[in-house]
Design an enzyme around this catalytic site. Structure first.
Site, PDB file in Angstrom:
ATOM      1  N   SER A   9       0.845  -1.194   0.000  1.00  0.00           N
ATOM      2  CA  SER A   9       0.000   0.000   0.000  1.00  0.00           C
ATOM      3  C   SER A   9       0.882   1.247   0.000  1.00  0.00           C
ATOM      4  O   SER A   9       1.654   1.488   0.931  1.00  0.00           O
ATOM      5  CB  SER A   9      -0.902   0.000   1.232  1.00  0.00           C
ATOM      6  OG  SER A   9      -1.628   1.206   1.265  1.00  0.00           O
ATOM      7  N   HIS A  34      -1.171  -0.973  -4.336  1.00  0.00           N
ATOM      8  CA  HIS A  34      -2.446  -0.483  -3.810  1.00  0.00           C
ATOM      9  C   HIS A  34      -2.342   1.029  -3.584  1.00  0.00           C
ATOM     10  O   HIS A  34      -1.406   1.502  -2.939  1.00  0.00           O
ATOM     11  CB  HIS A  34      -2.727  -1.203  -2.488  1.00  0.00           C
ATOM     12  CG  HIS A  34      -4.045  -0.925  -1.862  1.00  0.00           C
ATOM     13  ND1 HIS A  34      -5.213  -1.533  -2.280  1.00  0.00           N
ATOM     14  CD2 HIS A  34      -4.399  -0.110  -0.830  1.00  0.00           C
ATOM     15  CE1 HIS A  34      -6.219  -1.105  -1.527  1.00  0.00           C
ATOM     16  NE2 HIS A  34      -5.755  -0.235  -0.638  1.00  0.00           N
ATOM     17  N   ASP A  36      -4.419   4.291  -2.177  1.00  0.00           N
ATOM     18  CA  ASP A  36      -5.573   4.730  -1.394  1.00  0.00           C
ATOM     19  C   ASP A  36      -5.941   6.169  -1.734  1.00  0.00           C
ATOM     20  O   ASP A  36      -5.097   7.056  -1.674  1.00  0.00           O
ATOM     21  CB  ASP A  36      -5.226   4.674   0.104  1.00  0.00           C
ATOM     22  CG  ASP A  36      -5.137   3.254   0.606  1.00  0.00           C
ATOM     23  OD1 ASP A  36      -6.141   2.529   0.485  1.00  0.00           O
ATOM     24  OD2 ASP A  36      -4.064   2.861   1.100  1.00  0.00           O
ATOM     25  N   MET A  38      -8.483   9.214  -0.604  1.00  0.00           N
ATOM     26  CA  MET A  38      -9.352   9.605   0.516  1.00  0.00           C
ATOM     27  C   MET A  38      -9.874  11.023   0.318  1.00  0.00           C
ATOM     28  O   MET A  38      -9.204  11.838  -0.315  1.00  0.00           O
ATOM     29  CB  MET A  38      -8.550   9.557   1.813  1.00  0.00           C
ATOM     30  CG  MET A  38      -7.907   8.213   2.072  1.00  0.00           C
ATOM     31  SD  MET A  38      -7.029   8.261   3.636  1.00  0.00           S
ATOM     32  CE  MET A  38      -6.325   6.606   3.644  1.00  0.00           C
ATOM     33  N   HIS A  67      -8.088   2.120  -4.400  1.00  0.00           N
ATOM     34  CA  HIS A  67      -9.107   1.961  -3.363  1.00  0.00           C
ATOM     35  C   HIS A  67      -9.679   3.348  -3.080  1.00  0.00           C
ATOM     36  O   HIS A  67      -9.036   4.167  -2.435  1.00  0.00           O
ATOM     37  CB  HIS A  67      -8.423   1.349  -2.120  1.00  0.00           C
ATOM     38  CG  HIS A  67      -9.277   1.296  -0.903  1.00  0.00           C
ATOM     39  ND1 HIS A  67      -8.760   1.073   0.358  1.00  0.00           N
ATOM     40  CD2 HIS A  67     -10.623   1.422  -0.735  1.00  0.00           C
ATOM     41  CE1 HIS A  67      -9.747   1.083   1.244  1.00  0.00           C
ATOM     42  NE2 HIS A  67     -10.879   1.291   0.609  1.00  0.00           N
ATOM     43  N   MET A  69     -11.875   5.857  -1.283  1.00  0.00           N
ATOM     44  CA  MET A  69     -12.627   6.079  -0.039  1.00  0.00           C
ATOM     45  C   MET A  69     -13.258   7.460  -0.162  1.00  0.00           C
ATOM     46  O   MET A  69     -12.804   8.433   0.434  1.00  0.00           O
ATOM     47  CB  MET A  69     -11.673   6.007   1.159  1.00  0.00           C
ATOM     48  CG  MET A  69     -11.244   4.595   1.481  1.00  0.00           C
ATOM     49  SD  MET A  69      -9.738   4.525   2.467  1.00  0.00           S
ATOM     50  CE  MET A  69      -8.541   4.437   1.145  1.00  0.00           C
ATOM     51  N   MET A 138     -12.412  -4.721   4.183  1.00  0.00           N
ATOM     52  CA  MET A 138     -11.566  -3.936   5.089  1.00  0.00           C
ATOM     53  C   MET A 138     -11.436  -4.670   6.414  1.00  0.00           C
ATOM     54  O   MET A 138     -12.426  -5.116   6.992  1.00  0.00           O
ATOM     55  CB  MET A 138     -12.170  -2.544   5.335  1.00  0.00           C
ATOM     56  CG  MET A 138     -12.147  -1.615   4.134  1.00  0.00           C
ATOM     57  SD  MET A 138     -10.534  -1.416   3.357  1.00  0.00           S
ATOM     58  CE  MET A 138      -9.556  -0.714   4.694  1.00  0.00           C
ATOM     59  N   ASP A 176      -7.433  -5.629   3.610  1.00  0.00           N
ATOM     60  CA  ASP A 176      -6.667  -4.385   3.721  1.00  0.00           C
ATOM     61  C   ASP A 176      -6.804  -3.847   5.143  1.00  0.00           C
ATOM     62  O   ASP A 176      -7.915  -3.551   5.588  1.00  0.00           O
ATOM     63  CB  ASP A 176      -7.246  -3.390   2.691  1.00  0.00           C
ATOM     64  CG  ASP A 176      -6.558  -2.044   2.672  1.00  0.00           C
ATOM     65  OD1 ASP A 176      -5.474  -1.896   3.256  1.00  0.00           O
ATOM     66  OD2 ASP A 176      -7.127  -1.128   2.033  1.00  0.00           O
TER      67      ASP A 176
HETATM   68  C1  DX5 Z   1      -6.411   2.290   5.221  1.00  0.00           C
HETATM   69  C2  DX5 Z   1      -5.944   1.933   3.853  1.00  0.00           C
HETATM   70  C3  DX5 Z   1      -4.887   0.902   3.789  1.00  0.00           C
HETATM   71  C4  DX5 Z   1      -3.625   1.208   4.554  1.00  0.00           C
HETATM   72  C5  DX5 Z   1      -3.254  -0.091   5.207  1.00  0.00           C
HETATM   73  O1  DX5 Z   1      -7.559   3.050   5.110  1.00  0.00           O
HETATM   74  O2  DX5 Z   1      -7.024   1.488   3.053  1.00  0.00           O
HETATM   75  O3  DX5 Z   1      -4.588   0.538   2.446  1.00  0.00           O
HETATM   76  O4  DX5 Z   1      -2.542   1.644   3.773  1.00  0.00           O
HETATM   77  O5  DX5 Z   1      -2.205   0.121   6.061  1.00  0.00           O
HETATM   78  P1  DX5 Z   1      -1.675  -0.976   7.084  1.00  0.00           P
HETATM   79  O6  DX5 Z   1      -1.245  -2.175   6.302  1.00  0.00           O
HETATM   80  O7  DX5 Z   1      -0.528  -0.272   7.771  1.00  0.00           O
HETATM   81  O8  DX5 Z   1      -2.799  -1.294   8.029  1.00  0.00           O
HETATM   82 ZN    ZN Z   2      -6.650   0.636   1.048  1.00  0.00          ZN
END
Ligand code: DX5
Ligand code: ZN
Length: 218
Positions: A9, A34, A36, A38, A67, A69, A138, A176
């Site tokens: 990630s 991956h 993210d 947000m 991903h 969010m 998740m 994740d």
């Molecule tokens: C959290 C993200 C993850 C995050 C996971 O909202 O969706 O992808 O990077 O991080 P770790 O592996 O540190 O929990």
């Molecule tokens: Zn994620």
């Protein structure tokens, strides 16, 4: 069941040197990244935008696993796919036309995925399973890296995996949040084939070993 795949990630990389960090990932033989996205509304944090994806695209052959969010994912699908996303997963929780958004992702040439939070029941995603390439369960409340794995999600991944077999579907099942070698093994025993790891991967002093241990799980 698909063989296990490790997906680092990018949230846990050094944000001032993303290109270098992802080039290093690619040199290890890793295939997916991956990313993210947000919005500060659906989750209480901000991360990357379409420009980040577009700037990284020519520098990497990694499969970009996005991903989203976002409260309003439908409004950003096109921007992220034009920027170079290979796969776009959207959350089931906000209210918008999820089926149409999944179809839009596919019609724009990317693979669609559906995501559910730890406390969202699997029944909410069932209508979308025939049309997605990946389901992301998740295992923490999304928004931040470095949180602890929520064991209660294991029953749900098992349930989704069973549904997949019963209906001869072939989406990948991804987890994740809080994934390390221990929690990945538990998930593997509960039907998971795709493992996002942020902190555990980036902080590992032997990333090659981390990769090998994940991808050699039976
Ligand atoms: C959290 C993200 C993850 C995050 C996971 O909202 O969706 O992808 O990077 O991080 P770790 O592996 O540190 O929990
Ligand atoms: Zn994620």
């Amino acid at each position: 069941m698909e063989s296990p795949l490790l997906v680092p990630s990018m949230l846990a990389a050094d944000h001032t040197r993303l290109a270098e960090d992802i080039a290093a990932i690619e040199r290890l033989g890793i295939k997916w990244l991956h990313i993210d996205i947000m919005d500060g509304h659906f989750v209480p944090n901000l991360s990357f935008g379409p420009q980040t994806v577009a700037d990284l695209r020519p520098k990497s052959k990694l499969f970009f696993d996005l991903h989203l969010m976002l409260e309003n994912s439908q409004e950003y699908i096109e921007a992220f796919i034009s920027a170079g996303a290979d796969q776009v997963s959207i959350h089931v929780e906000p209210s918008y036309d999820i089926g149409a958004t999944i179809e839009r992702v596919r019609s724009l040439g990317a693979k669609p995925g559906i995501v559910l939070n730890p406390r969202t029941d699997a029944s909410h995603i069932l209508p979308f399973l025939p049309s997605v390439d990946i389901v992301l369960a998740m295992t923490v409340q999304p928004g931040f890296g470095g949180q602890s794995f929520d064991d209660s999600v294991l029953e749900k991944t098992k349930q989704i995996d069973a549904y997949r077999s019963e209906h001869s579907l072939n989406f990948r099942l991804e987890v994740d949040g809080g994934i390390n070698l221990d929690t990945a093994r538990k998930c593997r025993n509960h039907g998971v084939d795709t493992f996002v790891a942020g902190s555990a991967f980036f902080k590992s002093d032997d990333q090659t070993k981390f990769l090998r241990e994940i991808e050699s799980m039976p």
